[in-house]
Design an enzyme around this catalytic site. Structure first.
Site, PDB file in Angstrom:
ATOM      1  N   SER A 236       6.228  -3.939  16.528  1.00 53.08           N
ATOM      2  CA  SER A 236       7.130  -2.866  16.292  1.00 53.08           C
ATOM      3  C   SER A 236       6.842  -1.857  17.516  1.00 53.08           C
ATOM      4  CB  SER A 236       6.945  -2.228  15.226  1.00 53.08           C
ATOM      5  OG  SER A 236       5.554  -1.782  14.853  1.00 53.08           O
TER       6      SER A 236
ATOM      7  N   GLY B  30       6.942  -6.031  13.014  1.00 51.35           N
ATOM      8  CA  GLY B  30       5.978  -6.540  11.965  1.00 51.35           C
ATOM      9  C   GLY B  30       5.384  -8.067  12.287  1.00 51.35           C
TER      10      GLY B  30
ATOM     11  N   ASN C 279      -0.763  -5.655  13.445  1.00 55.74           N
ATOM     12  CA  ASN C 279      -0.594  -5.776  11.986  1.00 55.74           C
ATOM     13  C   ASN C 279      -1.502  -6.805  11.325  1.00 55.74           C
ATOM     14  OD1 ASN C 279       1.965  -4.385  11.735  1.00 55.74           O
ATOM     15  ND2 ASN C 279       3.011  -5.884  13.230  1.00 55.74           N
TER      16      ASN C 279
ATOM     17  N   ASP D 237       6.173   8.065   9.274  1.00 53.14           N
ATOM     18  CA  ASP D 237       5.130   7.036   8.667  1.00 53.14           C
ATOM     19  C   ASP D 237       3.816   7.131   9.128  1.00 53.14           C
ATOM     20  OD1 ASP D 237       5.274   5.913  11.237  1.00 53.14           O
ATOM     21  OD2 ASP D 237       6.499   4.285  10.582  1.00 53.14           O
TER      22      ASP D 237
ATOM     23  N   HIS E  36       4.090   4.583  13.705  1.00 52.95           N
ATOM     24  CA  HIS E  36       4.721   4.147  15.089  1.00 52.95           C
ATOM     25  C   HIS E  36       5.159   5.515  15.767  1.00 52.95           C
ATOM     26  CE1 HIS E  36       6.111   1.172  11.824  1.00 52.95           C
ATOM     27  NE2 HIS E  36       5.842   0.348  13.022  1.00 52.95           N
TER      28      HIS E  36
END
Length: 226
Positions: free
Chosen positions: A51, A88, A117, A201, A204
């Site tokens: 991402s 992801g 991830n 979040d 990111h």
């Protein structure tokens, strides 16, 4: 009569030799000309990431990969950028997709930005290291130069895990003799107020952070392109 035929035979052989001698340079010149005229293949940069490279939560064209294309234009470096990043994505997912991407795009350079991830999911470090190694070797076998883009995790994952995770990118790079960016988010996640450059979040980066992310990658990538 015999002398005349011998003399005629000698003249004929000399004439053939002269023609061959004259034609050989022409053939060499034509071959050289064709070789010189053959166009050089334009570099193709394949970015295999997650991402952070797929512009998650950003307006299209504001992520670091899009900024890379603009930087190449500014530097007058003709190259095609293929962004094969998926939000992801893990190293395992990238490993499973890489063969098809290499066959389709035939890249001259492969930027591998994966592993974050894996850490977020608590996957075994040995699996991450193995996947990065296999992907690097596959890209090299396909004739591409490889750049590994490293990641780090917050200290709440445990000092031992965090240190080993951060070091595995350099470990793979040294073992496979490829270039590496030790920390993709240097200057973004390690500042005095790191949350300022992140989306709500806190995972990111915001668009304002992506020029710095490109600045972290560009010096190593530029060396490979030169």
């Amino acid at each position: 009569m015999i002398r005349y035929q011998q003399r005629r035979h000698f003249i004929l052989r000399a004439s053939i030799g002269l023609l061959v001698g004259l034609s050989a340079p022409c053939a060499i010149a034509q071959a050289t000309s064709k070789t010189a005229a053959a166009p050089m293949r334009q570099p193709v940069i394949l970015v295999l990431g997650d991402s952070l490279s797929a512009e998650y939560g950003l307006a299209r064209g504001t992520g670091w990969v899009a900024l890379l294309e603009k930087r190449l234009t500014q530097e007058k470096l003709a190259a095609t950028v293929v962004n094969a990043s998926v939000s992801g994505e893990t190293t395992s997912g990238g490993r499973s997709r890489l063969a098809a991407l290499l066959a389709q795009h035939k890249p001259s350079h492969v930027v591998i930005e994966l592993g974050g991830n894996d850490a977020l999911r608590g996957l075994p470090l040995k699996n991450t290291e193995e996947n990065l190694t296999v992907m690097t070797q596959a890209a090299q076998k396909a004739g591409a130069k490889v750049l590994l883009v490293g990641m780090q995790v917050p200290p709440n994952y445990g000092t031992d895990y965090a240190n080993k995770f951060a070091g595995l990118f350099t470990t793979v790079a040294k073992a496979q003799k490829v270039a590496v960016v030790p920390f993709f988010l240097k200057g973004v996640a390690d500042g005095p107020d790191p949350t300022r450059l992140f989306q709500p979040d806190r995972i990111h980066p915001r668009a304002e952070a992506h020029p710095q992310m490109l600045a972290n990658v560009w010096p190593e990538l530029k060396k490979l392109l030169r």
